[in-house]
Design a protein around this motif. Structure first.
Motif, PDB file in Angstrom:
ATOM      1  N   GLU A  53      -9.416 -65.801  38.034  1.00  0.00           N
ATOM      2  CA  GLU A  53     -10.387 -66.894  37.882  1.00  0.00           C
ATOM      3  C   GLU A  53     -11.567 -66.704  38.831  1.00  0.00           C
ATOM      4  OE1 GLU A  53     -12.191 -70.351  36.488  1.00  0.00           O
ATOM      5  OE2 GLU A  53     -10.586 -69.108  35.634  1.00  0.00           O
ATOM      6  N   PRO A  56     -14.697 -66.560  36.157  1.00  0.00           N
ATOM      7  CA  PRO A  56     -14.482 -68.013  36.006  1.00  0.00           C
ATOM      8  C   PRO A  56     -14.519 -68.466  34.551  1.00  0.00           C
ATOM      9  CG  PRO A  56     -16.024 -67.560  37.778  1.00  0.00           C
ATOM     10  CD  PRO A  56     -15.806 -66.254  37.078  1.00  0.00           C
ATOM     11  N   GLY A  57     -13.441 -69.121  34.142  1.00  0.00           N
ATOM     12  CA  GLY A  57     -13.379 -69.699  32.806  1.00  0.00           C
ATOM     13  C   GLY A  57     -13.162 -68.720  31.674  1.00  0.00           C
ATOM     14  N   TYR A  58     -12.951 -67.435  31.985  1.00  0.00           N
ATOM     15  CA  TYR A  58     -12.811 -66.432  30.929  1.00  0.00           C
ATOM     16  C   TYR A  58     -11.335 -66.119  30.664  1.00  0.00           C
ATOM     17  CZ  TYR A  58     -12.984 -61.972  28.451  1.00  0.00           C
ATOM     18  OH  TYR A  58     -12.803 -60.968  27.538  1.00  0.00           O
ATOM     19  N   GLU A  59     -10.972 -66.040  29.399  1.00  0.00           N
ATOM     20  CA  GLU A  59      -9.608 -65.664  29.015  1.00  0.00           C
ATOM     21  C   GLU A  59      -9.667 -64.374  28.214  1.00  0.00           C
ATOM     22  OE1 GLU A  59      -6.453 -67.415  25.908  1.00  0.00           O
ATOM     23  OE2 GLU A  59      -6.636 -68.663  27.710  1.00  0.00           O
TER      24      GLU A  59
END
Length: 249
Positions: A12, A16-19
């Protein structure tokens, strides 16, 4: 099996916020890799994050990992690696890998800057000119390798002496003298270029010695090798470790 809490937190911080799409297509692999690279490895030593990502970027250029390099540009930026540092890593790589292999990485950094609304060209970092580049290159070699390098540019057989001259005025005079990275960082990334591309054992031993001479000691180099291992694998990492030991002996 699940991704550990430490690995999730580190991922993270990088993205940040990436999958990752691989979580859906290759979930078992992602669990194995993330738990190793982003938990076990990053917590193995106390190497600072900024240095870790400079080393990783250099290593990815060395092993020609262009796709992973593009991904790690974002992570490195989130850990404080500046666009100027990114550029300097790529520029210096030309001396050790050649433009044929570095060309796509130069464009990758340019694309990253454009995507992040960073104006190009960046502020120039050159400190030499055609008149003093040889003199400054000699001084850089002496500072890093010692007084025995003072006349290196004049050494070698007559038919190939020009290559040693170029190594002084071009590799060291044009690149090592630039701002943006200091000598310790430049020797570290050179070590990473050589370790990652393989087949450069003589040069790797020489630059391991140079690193140690200017303060990047054995423990530091082992930490660098350890942090880059997930990106180049065990054979080249073990080879780099052997070269460090050879340099010390």
């Amino acid at each position: 099996m699940v991704i550990s809490e430490n690995a999730q937190k580190y991922h993270e911080r990088m993205f940040p916020g990436y999958e990752s799409k691989l979580l859906k297509t290759d979930p078992e692999f992602i669990v194995l890799f993330d738990n190793f690279a982003f938990d076990e490895v990053v917590n193995q030593c106390d190497l600072d994050e900024h240095t870790r990502f400079i080393a990783i970027l250099a290593t990815l250029i060395g092993c020609q990992g262009i796709d992973e390099f593009k991904v790690m540009l974002n992570a490195s930026y989130n850990f404080g690696v500046t666009p100027i540092e990114m550029k300097e890593i790529v520029y210096q790589a030309v001396a050790y890998l050649g433009m044929g292999r570095v060309f796509p990485f130069l464009h990758a950094v340019n694309d990253f800057c454009i995507d992040h609304h960073i104006a190009l060209p960046l502020t120039g970092q050159s400190t030499t000119n055609p008149i003093n580049r040889l003199e400054k290159g000699i001084q850089a070699q002496v500072d890093i390798f010692g007084e025995n390098m003072k006349n290196f540019y004049q050494s070698g057989d007559k038919d190939s002496q020009h290559i040693n001259y170029w190594l002084t005025d071009n590799c060291f005079g044009d690149y090592y003298t630039r701002n943006g990275l200091d000598y310790n960082q430049r020797e570290m990334i050179t070590f990473c270029f050589l370790a990652a591309q393989g087949g450069c054992e003589a040069q790797l031993i020489s630059h391991a010695s140079a690193n140690i001479r200017i303060g990047n000691d054995k423990d530091f180099l082992i930490q660098v090798i350890s942090q880059c291992l997930p990106f180049i694998g065990y054979p080249r990492s073990l080879n780099a470790l052997h070269c460090v030991k050879e340099a010390i002996e």
